[in-house]
Design a protein around this motif. Structure first.
Motif, mmCIF file in Angstrom:
data_model
loop_
_atom_site.group_PDB
_atom_site.id
_atom_site.type_symbol
_atom_site.label_atom_id
_atom_site.label_comp_id
_atom_site.label_asym_id
_atom_site.label_seq_id
_atom_site.Cartn_x
_atom_site.Cartn_y
_atom_site.Cartn_z
ATOM 1 N N LYS A 7 1.114 -1.267 0.014
ATOM 2 C CA LYS A 7 0.113 0.078 -0.013
ATOM 3 C C LYS A 7 0.886 1.165 -0.064
ATOM 4 O O LYS A 7 1.893 1.400 0.840
ATOM 5 C CB LYS A 7 -0.907 -0.049 0.977
ATOM 6 N N ASN A 9 0.760 5.798 -0.940
ATOM 7 C CA ASN A 9 0.103 6.908 -0.643
ATOM 8 C C ASN A 9 0.233 7.819 -2.173
ATOM 9 O O ASN A 9 0.046 8.986 -1.904
ATOM 10 C CB ASN A 9 -0.029 7.672 0.385
ATOM 11 N N SER A 46 -2.094 5.366 -4.035
ATOM 12 C CA SER A 46 -3.239 6.502 -3.477
ATOM 13 C C SER A 46 -3.995 6.197 -2.451
ATOM 14 O O SER A 46 -5.087 7.035 -2.279
ATOM 15 C CB SER A 46 -3.869 6.917 -4.714
ATOM 16 N N VAL A 47 -3.381 5.520 -1.569
ATOM 17 C CA VAL A 47 -4.316 5.105 -0.109
ATOM 18 C C VAL A 47 -3.841 6.509 0.658
ATOM 19 O O VAL A 47 -2.764 6.915 0.714
ATOM 20 C CB VAL A 47 -3.995 3.650 0.402
ATOM 21 N N ARG A 48 -4.828 6.509 1.746
ATOM 22 C CA ARG A 48 -4.506 7.423 2.910
ATOM 23 C C ARG A 48 -3.705 6.910 3.934
ATOM 24 O O ARG A 48 -4.376 6.141 4.860
ATOM 25 C CB ARG A 48 -5.671 8.186 3.397
ATOM 26 N N LEU A 49 -2.214 7.212 4.069
ATOM 27 C CA LEU A 49 -1.506 6.702 4.810
ATOM 28 C C LEU A 49 -0.919 7.877 5.742
ATOM 29 O O LEU A 49 -0.433 8.876 5.117
ATOM 30 C CB LEU A 49 -0.245 5.944 4.362
ATOM 31 N N HIS A 50 -0.942 8.078 6.993
ATOM 32 C CA HIS A 50 -0.478 8.916 8.049
ATOM 33 C C HIS A 50 0.478 8.494 8.652
ATOM 34 O O HIS A 50 0.011 7.240 9.234
ATOM 35 C CB HIS A 50 -1.804 9.369 8.888
ATOM 36 N N SER A 55 0.723 13.023 6.233
ATOM 37 C CA SER A 55 -0.177 12.289 5.250
ATOM 38 C C SER A 55 0.244 12.785 3.990
ATOM 39 O O SER A 55 -0.353 12.404 2.831
ATOM 40 C CB SER A 55 -1.622 12.520 5.601
#
Length: 114
Positions: A7, A9, A46-50, A55
């Motif tokens: 995964k 971002n 393009s996943v939301r990883l913080h 982020s």
């Protein structure tokens, strides 16, 4: 029977995905008894990883699952390879990559279990 799920971002086009896939195919051999022949991969871009409250900066979470087990030294080598691959291909710094390992004695395939 290894699996590598990645995964990130950042956007990932087909050409870049194929290049990463080819490099992961080679890298999985760092784990004794594992090969590209049985490697399954997945990619989510393009996943939301913080990470560390950020982020925006490129980051990745990579999950490696294996049937059976391996030794710590081999996992260290694979982690180094994965972070290098993501750095070269996507510009993700090694300190922005988590790699998690999971081992199992129960792995199903083709209607049965090994």
């Amino acid at each position: 029977m290894p699996y590598i799920g990645t995964k990130v971002n950042v956007p990932l086009n087909q050409q870049r995905e194929r290049s990463i896939q080819a490099k992961l195919d080679e890298a999985i051999a760092l784990l004794p008894g594992k090969s590209a022949r049985w490697l399954m991969t997945s990619f989510e871009d393009s996943v939301r990883l913080h990470f560390q409250g950020d982020s925006v900066s490129p980051a990745a979470f990579v999950e490696v699952k294996v049937f059976g087990s391996s030794d710590r030294a081999s996992y260290e080598k694979l982690t180094a390879a994965v972070t290098t691959i993501l750095g070269e291909e996507l510009g993700i710094a090694p300190e922005r990559v988590y790699v998690a390992y999971g081992e199992t004695d129960n792995w199903g395939w083709n209607g049965g279990n090994f």
